[in-house]
Write an enzyme that holds these catalytic residues in place. Structure first.
Site, PDB file in Angstrom:
ATOM      1  N   ASP A   1       0.845  -1.199   0.000  1.00 29.62           N
ATOM      2  CA  ASP A   1       0.000   0.000   0.000  1.00 29.62           C
ATOM      3  C   ASP A   1       0.878   1.245   0.000  1.00 29.62           C
ATOM      4  O   ASP A   1       1.795   1.352   0.827  1.00 29.62           O
ATOM      5  CB  ASP A   1      -0.859   0.044   1.276  1.00 29.62           C
ATOM      6  CG  ASP A   1      -2.109  -0.802   1.160  1.00 29.62           C
ATOM      7  OD1 ASP A   1      -2.255  -1.524   0.158  1.00 29.62           O
ATOM      8  OD2 ASP A   1      -2.946  -0.742   2.085  1.00 29.62           O
TER       9      ASP A   1
ATOM     10  N   LYS B   1      -8.180   0.608  -5.249  1.00 31.05           N
ATOM     11  CA  LYS B   1      -9.366   0.018  -4.623  1.00 31.05           C
ATOM     12  C   LYS B   1     -10.654   0.718  -5.032  1.00 31.05           C
ATOM     13  O   LYS B   1     -10.682   1.937  -5.193  1.00 31.05           O
ATOM     14  CB  LYS B   1      -9.247   0.124  -3.094  1.00 31.05           C
ATOM     15  CG  LYS B   1      -8.194  -0.781  -2.470  1.00 31.05           C
ATOM     16  CD  LYS B   1      -8.226  -0.619  -0.957  1.00 31.05           C
ATOM     17  CE  LYS B   1      -7.019  -1.217  -0.272  1.00 31.05           C
ATOM     18  NZ  LYS B   1      -6.995  -2.681  -0.287  1.00 31.05           N
TER      19      LYS B   1
ATOM     20  N   GLY C   1      -5.371  -2.935   8.627  1.00 34.26           N
ATOM     21  CA  GLY C   1      -5.114  -1.778   9.475  1.00 34.26           C
ATOM     22  C   GLY C   1      -4.915  -2.109  10.940  1.00 34.26           C
ATOM     23  O   GLY C   1      -4.913  -1.217  11.780  1.00 34.26           O
TER      24      GLY C   1
ATOM     25  N   ARG D   1      -6.260 -20.597   6.687  1.00 34.60           N
ATOM     26  CA  ARG D   1      -6.483 -21.977   7.144  1.00 34.60           C
ATOM     27  C   ARG D   1      -7.873 -22.461   6.764  1.00 34.60           C
ATOM     28  O   ARG D   1      -8.066 -23.632   6.429  1.00 34.60           O
ATOM     29  CB  ARG D   1      -6.283 -22.073   8.663  1.00 34.60           C
ATOM     30  CG  ARG D   1      -4.834 -22.083   9.088  1.00 34.60           C
ATOM     31  CD  ARG D   1      -4.706 -22.674  10.484  1.00 34.60           C
ATOM     32  NE  ARG D   1      -3.328 -22.709  10.953  1.00 34.60           N
ATOM     33  CZ  ARG D   1      -2.492 -23.713  10.706  1.00 34.60           C
ATOM     34  NH1 ARG D   1      -2.880 -24.736   9.963  1.00 34.60           N
ATOM     35  NH2 ARG D   1      -1.260 -23.688  11.192  1.00 34.60           N
TER      36      ARG D   1
ATOM     37  N   GLY E   1      -3.180  -7.526   7.959  1.00 35.33           N
ATOM     38  CA  GLY E   1      -2.540  -7.714   9.258  1.00 35.33           C
ATOM     39  C   GLY E   1      -1.071  -8.082   9.209  1.00 35.33           C
ATOM     40  O   GLY E   1      -0.443  -8.266  10.248  1.00 35.33           O
TER      41      GLY E   1
ATOM     42  N   GLY F   1      -0.335  -3.734   3.884  1.00 31.43           N
ATOM     43  CA  GLY F   1      -1.042  -2.459   3.847  1.00 31.43           C
ATOM     44  C   GLY F   1      -0.340  -1.440   4.704  1.00 31.43           C
ATOM     45  O   GLY F   1       0.663  -0.849   4.315  1.00 31.43           O
ATOM     46  N   SER F   2      -0.839  -1.279   5.925  1.00 33.03           N
ATOM     47  CA  SER F   2      -0.305  -0.258   6.825  1.00 33.03           C
ATOM     48  C   SER F   2       1.050  -0.664   7.395  1.00 33.03           C
ATOM     49  O   SER F   2       1.788   0.182   7.887  1.00 33.03           O
ATOM     50  CB  SER F   2      -1.292  -0.045   7.967  1.00 33.03           C
ATOM     51  OG  SER F   2      -2.620  -0.077   7.474  1.00 33.03           O
TER      52      SER F   2
END
Lengths: 298, 192
Positions: free
Chosen positions: A30, A87, A159, A171, A220, A241-242
């Site tokens: 990101d 996005k 996030g 999983r 995550g 992402g973050s």
């Protein structure tokens, strides 16, 4: 076919799914500015996701999260030679039309933005540009593929810097695939109904022993160890992402995560790249008082 | 016969599947030591900038160059970029072995990616169905380079220079094994 050596057919399933094949074993990052996009490219990212706010900021600031300004996305497309994704809101097919007109390389129909439609996803067959969508389980993945998604990713919980949801979703999908591989046809018919997925795709997945499209981890990932964990769980690559630009030393962490994805099975290299990365993103535990983005999507 | 597939990033598993279906043993190459004992090497499609950086940081550039100087090596898409001597205005780590100039993303962005049937004489009369993903083309080739396929009559999309092979498209994304079989033939003739 009569189009020998002259005419090419664009926007086909092969071509849309094919780009995702080329991204495998790579990290998609990101970025919110052209400068960040350059840092990502220099660190070895195989693509970038251009957006105005990373999920951690969307989470913190609240409000309606929409498609980013095309001007900003274009400035990132001009800054790097690697593919650029962007996005759109779930179900917002006009945002997707705009991004296709802009020429982005992949569209993420993303639960990270505020959904525009609480019943329908975008009919992705209508587009020449390929789509990636999030999933929490096999049924959701196959519904998105039926709608034309050319690539999947776990939803995880964007996030947060907390890998627990991405692990749960990876999983779930892989466990279900292992189960359907042992089912006979009678059981597959019933199972397809139970998970609300098209029988033909359930059967194809059982035969392949994997999803018919590339499947990345997302939501995550904050450390090289997180990234390698998702690869060892059978994911084809990783979105971050973050986790990079909310950390202390983005360039170094970005490079370390790229190396961890390539060498995900080599603990000695993972040890080396995990050292001295500076501060990780702070992280927010996925707890009941948080907005759960992963529940968006139907 | 044992063939390595450079596995830093990209579609290396598809090449392995294709080779194994032809009865060939495959090795994923991530570090210099993995090149030992290989009869040939495939450099797969992926992001050429990513592959170049990882190859540089893990000390693979010179070992790859040494290997591909003598042993049959085939680059598809990003791999073709990696084999080339000249990329025009782009500056990134490349092996620089094949006497061709390659233009990255020559057809445009993903929206311009396409599939098409090509006439490729060395593969026989049946047209070859080729998948082009943000593909490069060869804009210039030295006289000793054999052009194997063109698109639109003027864009070179497959070429061979001795033991080096380059394709702008992705044979590993189809079910047609002819290009992989052709490469195995190159290895066999280099060993005899």
């Amino acid at each position: 076919m009569s189009n020998q050596n002259g005419h090419g057919e664009k926007g086909t399933e092969n071509v849309k799914r094919g780009l995702a094949q080329m991204l495998k074993g790579g990290v998609i990052m990101d970025v919110v500015t052209p400068e960040q996009a350059k840092i990502a490219e220099d660190a070895g990212a195989c693509a970038v996701m251009a957006l105005e706010r990373v999920p951690a900021d969307i989470r913190a600031q609240g409000g309606v999260a929409r498609m980013s300004d095309p001007e900003m996305i274009q400035s990132i497309m001009e800054a790097v030679t690697i593919p650029v994704m962007a996005k759109v809101r779930i179900g917002h097919f006009v945002e997707a039309q705009i991004l296709q007109a802009l020429g982005v390389d992949y569209i993420d129909e993303s639960e990270v933005l505020t959904p525009a439609d609480e019943e329908h996803h975008i009919n992705k067959h209508q587009f020449n540009v390929p789509f990636v969508c999030g999933c929490r389980n096999l049924g959701e993945a196959l519904r998105r593929i039926q709608e034309g998604a050319a690539m999947m990713r776990t939803k995880g919980e964007a996030g947060t810097g907390d890998i627990v949801e991405a692990v749960r979703h990876a999983r779930a999908v892989n466990g279900e695939i292992r189960r359907i591989q042992n089912m006979d046809e009678d059981e597959l018919f019933t199972y397809a109904k139970e998970i609300r997925a098209p029988y033909a795709l359930v059967k194809e997945t059982a035969e392949l022993g994997r999803l018919p499209v590339v499947n990345f981890a997302a939501g995550g990932v904050a450390t090289p160890a997180d990234a390698a964990l998702m690869m060892q769980l059978g994911m084809d690559g990783v979105f971050v992402g973050s986790g990079i630009f909310k950390s202390g030393d983005p360039a170094k962490r970005a490079k370390a995560i790229v190396e961890a994805v390539t060498h995900y099975n080599d603990p000695d290299i993972l040890l080396k790249v995990s050292r001295n990365l500076g501060e990780a993103m702070v992280g927010i535990n996925v707890t009941p008082d948080q907005v759960i983005l992963g529940k968006r999507g139907w | 016969m044992k063939i390595g597939v450079l596995a830093l990033q990209g579609a290396f598993i598809e090449h392995e599947k294709m080779l194994r279906s032809l009865g060939v043993e495959t090795v994923q190459v991530r570090l210099p030591v993995h090149l030992d004992g290989l009869d040939g090497l495939i450099i797969p499609g992926g992001e050429s900038t990513t592959i170049g950086k990882l190859a540089t940081d893990y000390g693979l550039m010179q070992p790859l160059r040494d290997f591909a100087t003598y042993k049959p090596t085939w680059g598809t898409c990003a791999g073709m970029i990696f084999l080339a001597k000249d990329l025009g205005q782009h500056h990134q780590p490349i092996l620089g072995l094949m006497d061709v100039t390659v233009n990255r993303n020559a057809f445009g962005r993903q929206i311009d990616s396409f599939e098409a049937d090509l006439d490729i004489a060395v593969l026989g009369e049946t047209p070859y169905h080729a998948v082009f993903i943000r593909a490069p083309v060869i804009t210039q080739a030295a006289p000793q380079v054999e052009v194997l396929a063109k698109f639109s009559d003027d864009q070179i999309v497959a070429a061979r220079e001795g033991h080096l092979l380059a394709t702008a498209f992705h044979p590993e994304l189809t079910n047609d094994t002819r290009f992989h079989t052709y490469f195995l033939g190159m290895i066999k003739s280099s060993e005899s």
